[in-house]
Design a protein around this motif. Structure first.
Motif, PDB file in Angstrom:
ATOM      1  N   ILE A   3       0.838  -1.199   0.000  1.00 12.35           N
ATOM      2  CA  ILE A   3       0.000   0.000   0.000  1.00 12.35           C
ATOM      3  C   ILE A   3       0.873   1.250   0.000  1.00 12.35           C
ATOM      4  O   ILE A   3       1.814   1.363   0.801  1.00 12.35           O
ATOM      5  N   HIS A  33       0.343  -5.269   6.331  1.00 11.98           N
ATOM      6  CA  HIS A  33       0.559  -4.767   4.980  1.00 11.98           C
ATOM      7  C   HIS A  33       1.927  -4.093   4.868  1.00 11.98           C
ATOM      8  O   HIS A  33       2.460  -3.549   5.842  1.00 11.98           O
ATOM      9  N   LEU A  86      -2.266  -0.920  -3.858  1.00  7.96           N
ATOM     10  CA  LEU A  86      -3.295   0.057  -3.498  1.00  7.96           C
ATOM     11  C   LEU A  86      -2.687   1.408  -3.141  1.00  7.96           C
ATOM     12  O   LEU A  86      -1.713   1.479  -2.396  1.00  7.96           O
ATOM     13  N   PHE A 381     -11.071  -1.636   8.178  1.00  9.07           N
ATOM     14  CA  PHE A 381     -10.306  -1.833   6.949  1.00  9.07           C
ATOM     15  C   PHE A 381     -10.503  -3.239   6.393  1.00  9.07           C
ATOM     16  O   PHE A 381     -10.576  -3.431   5.178  1.00  9.07           O
ATOM     17  N   GLU A 382     -10.572  -4.225   7.259  1.00  2.00           N
ATOM     18  CA  GLU A 382     -10.809  -5.593   6.796  1.00  2.00           C
ATOM     19  C   GLU A 382     -12.127  -5.675   6.027  1.00  2.00           C
ATOM     20  O   GLU A 382     -12.212  -6.290   4.962  1.00  2.00           O
ATOM     21  N   PHE A 385     -11.819  -3.558   2.669  1.00  2.00           N
ATOM     22  CA  PHE A 385     -10.998  -4.244   1.670  1.00  2.00           C
ATOM     23  C   PHE A 385     -11.725  -5.473   1.101  1.00  2.00           C
ATOM     24  O   PHE A 385     -11.569  -5.810  -0.078  1.00  2.00           O
ATOM     25  N   HIS A 386     -12.519  -6.119   1.943  1.00  2.00           N
ATOM     26  CA  HIS A 386     -13.308  -7.252   1.462  1.00  2.00           C
ATOM     27  C   HIS A 386     -14.309  -6.781   0.406  1.00  2.00           C
ATOM     28  O   HIS A 386     -14.470  -7.412  -0.653  1.00  2.00           O
ATOM     29  N   MET A 390     -10.179  -6.610  -2.362  1.00  2.00           N
ATOM     30  CA  MET A 390      -8.746  -6.669  -2.050  1.00  2.00           C
ATOM     31  C   MET A 390      -8.581  -7.644  -0.889  1.00  2.00           C
ATOM     32  O   MET A 390      -8.384  -7.256   0.265  1.00  2.00           O
ATOM     33  N   ASN A 391      -8.655  -8.918  -1.189  1.00  2.00           N
ATOM     34  CA  ASN A 391      -8.751  -9.939  -0.147  1.00  2.00           C
ATOM     35  C   ASN A 391      -7.428 -10.531   0.310  1.00  2.00           C
ATOM     36  O   ASN A 391      -7.398 -11.378   1.191  1.00  2.00           O
ATOM     37  N   LEU A 393      -5.220 -10.214   2.387  1.00 11.79           N
ATOM     38  CA  LEU A 393      -4.855  -9.585   3.654  1.00 11.79           C
ATOM     39  C   LEU A 393      -4.071 -10.540   4.527  1.00 11.79           C
ATOM     40  O   LEU A 393      -4.188 -11.759   4.424  1.00 11.79           O
TER      41      LEU A 393
END
Length: 400
Positions: A3, A33, A86, A381-382, A385-386, A390-391, A393
Motif C-alpha cells: 500500500i 501490509h 493500493l 479496513f478488513e 478491503f473485502h 482486495m482480499n 490480507l
C-alpha cells in the motif's frame, strides 16, 4: 498487500496531532501490509483548501501540480521496486490533480480515498472523488451525494486504534468534561450545565474567547469604540462587528453567542493526543456532541457519528452524547454508552449518573468491551478491503 499511503498527520492542520497517522497509517501496518508512506510535508497544503478564498486559490493553483508531480514520482519508484497494490489517501481536491489519480490507476494500482468531512464539506473533494476506484465514506446520508458526482462510495464508519486510545490508571479528578473545539451551540450548552450547578470542564481550541475575563475586555473595547466619534473609529465599524486595526480578530457584533461568559478556571487549551486520551480516564463523565454543522436557532443542524463516539469508549471512558439513530448500529444505548435528547435530558442524566457509580462503571466497561470487539480501524479496513475485493490480507490478531 503493498500500500502507498498519503495524508497529513491530522485533518485539522492548525493542531499538532498525529490523529490520522495513529488511526489510519498504523492500523494498516498492524494488519501486516507493506505500507510505503508519501514523503512530503503536507501541512501547508492542508491549510489551504478553500478555492473560494482568493489567497488560498492562488496557493492551490501553484501547489497542487507540485504535490501531484512528486506523488507520481514516488509511486512510480515504489511500484518499480515492487508492485504496489493500493494507493490509500486522505486527500482534498487541493492536494492532487485528478489526472494524477488517473495516471496511478493506469499503472494497475487500485485507488481509494478516505474523507470524513463530507457531511458539510463534500465540495472540497467533489473534483477528485470520481477519479478514485473507491471513496471510503463514514457519513451514510452522503452516499447518494457521492453517487451523484460520479464517485464509487463504500460506507466505512470511523473507529479508534486500541493501541492509542486505551485506559490509563489515573485518579478520577473531574465530574464532567468535554474535549473539543468551541463552536455552534456547544458554548451555550456548557453554560446551561453551569447554570444547573454541574461541575464541568472543557479543553480545546476557541474556548478562551468565552472566558468572563475576555468578555470583560471585549465589552470595554466595544464601549470605547462606540463612544468614539472620530473618522478613524468609524472606519472600524463593519456590518458583522468591529475590526480592530492590526489584528486578524474580529470583535463580534452583539448576538446570543457574544453574551456567553464562562469562568476562566473551567476553560482549558488544546490538549496533545496523549493528554486527551488520559483525560477520558480522569473524568467520571465524558461529553460528546453529535452536531457537526448549524445551530438550533437557524434550524439546519447536521448530525453525524463522530470520532469521539469510538475514541472515548475505546479509552474505557464513560461516554454521554446526543442521540442520533445511527449510533444504535454501533452501541446498545443505555448499556454501552448513554445518550441525551436535549439540554434538560442532558442535565438530568448527568446528575443521575454522577450519583450512581455502579451503573456508570458497568456502562463504562461494557462500552470498552464493545469497542475492542467491533470498532477498531483494523476491523473497518478488513471489511472495506473485502468489499473492494482486495482480499489478500494478512490476518493478524491485534494485541493491546
Amino acid at each position: 498487500m503493498r500500500i502507498f499511503y498519503a495524508s497529513d498527520t491530522t485533518p485539522n492542520s492548525s493542531f499538532q496531532s498525529n490523529l490520522w497517522r495513529n488511526n489510519l497509517y498504523q492500523p494498516l501496518v498492524d494488519l501486516g501490509h507493506d505500507v510505503i508512506e508519501f514523503q512530503y510535508e503536507l501541512r501547508e497544503t492542508f491549510q489551504n483548501l478553500d478555492i473560494s478564498d482568493p489567497k488560498q486559490r492562488s496557493f492551490i493553483s501553484r501547489n497542487r501540480p507540485k504535490v501531484s508531480k512528486e506523488l507520481l514520482r514516488q509511486i512510480k519508484a515504489a511500484h518499480k521496486e515492487k508492485p504496489v497494490d493500493l494507493f490509500f489517501s486522505y486527500f482534498y481536491d487541493a492536494c492532487v490533480m485528478p489526472e494524477a489519480i488517473d495516471e496511478i490507476k493506469a499503472m494497475g494500482i487500485k485507488t481509494v480515498n478516505w474523507y470524513c468531512n463530507g457531511s458539510y464539506q463534500l465540495h472540497l473533494v467533489s473534483d477528485i472523488s470520481p477519479h478514485y476506484d473507491w471513496c471510503l465514506v463514514p457519513e451514510k446520508f452522503r452516499i447518494k451525494d457521492y453517487l451523484k458526482i460520479g464517485a464509487n462510495p463504500i460506507y466505512c464508519q470511523e473507529a479508534a486504534n486500541p493501541k492509542i486510545y486505551k485506559p490509563y490508571d489515573l485518579p478520577v479528578e473531574f465530574d464532567v468534561t468535554f474535549v473539543g473545539q468551541a463552536y455552534g451551540d456547544r458554548p451555550a450548552i456548557i453554560k446551561h450545565l453551569l447554570d444547573n450547578e454541574i461541575n464541568v470542564r472543557v479543553w480545546g481550541w476557541g474556548w478562551d474567547k468565552y472566558s468572563s475575563e475576555a468578555k470583560a475586555k471585549k465589552d470595554s473595547l466595544l464601549h470605547n469604540l462606540r463612544g468614539c466619534t472620530s473618522r478613524a473609529c468609524k472606519k472600524l465599524l463593519k456590518p458583522t462587528g468591529w475590526k480592530v486595526e492590526g489584528s486578524e480578530n474580529q470583535i463580534p457584533a452583539e448576538n446570543k453567542e457574544s453574551a456567553i461568559a464562562l469562568p476562566a478556571s473551567m476553560l482549558g487549551g488544546v490538549l496533545t493526543d496523549e493528554q486527551m486520551v488520559k483525560m477520558f480516564s480522569r473524568s467520571k463523565i465524558n461529553l460528546g456532541f453529535s452536531t457537526c454543522w448549524g445551530t438550533d436557532e437557524i434550524g439546519n443542524r447536521v448530525l453525524q457519528v463522530r470520532l469521539r463516539d469510538f475514541e472515548i469508549p475505546m479509552s474505557c471512558g464513560f461516554y454521554m452524547v446526543e442521540y442520533m439513530e445511527e449510533l444504535e448500529e454501533f452501541f446498545e444505548i443505555g448499556k454501552e454508552i448513554v445518550c441525551y435528547t436535549d439540554k434538560e435530558d442532558m442535565v438530568n442524566k448527568i446528575k443521575y449518573y454522577l450519583k450512581h457509580d455502579d451503573e456508570r462503571e458497568k456502562i463504562r466497561q461494557a462500552g470498552y468491551k464493545r469497542c475492542l470487539q467491533d470498532h477498531t480501524w483494523h476491523k473497518r479496513f478488513e471489511m472495506a478491503f473485502h468489499e473492494m475485493g482486495m482480499n489478500n490480507l494478512v490476518d493478524l490478531k491485534i494485541t493491546v
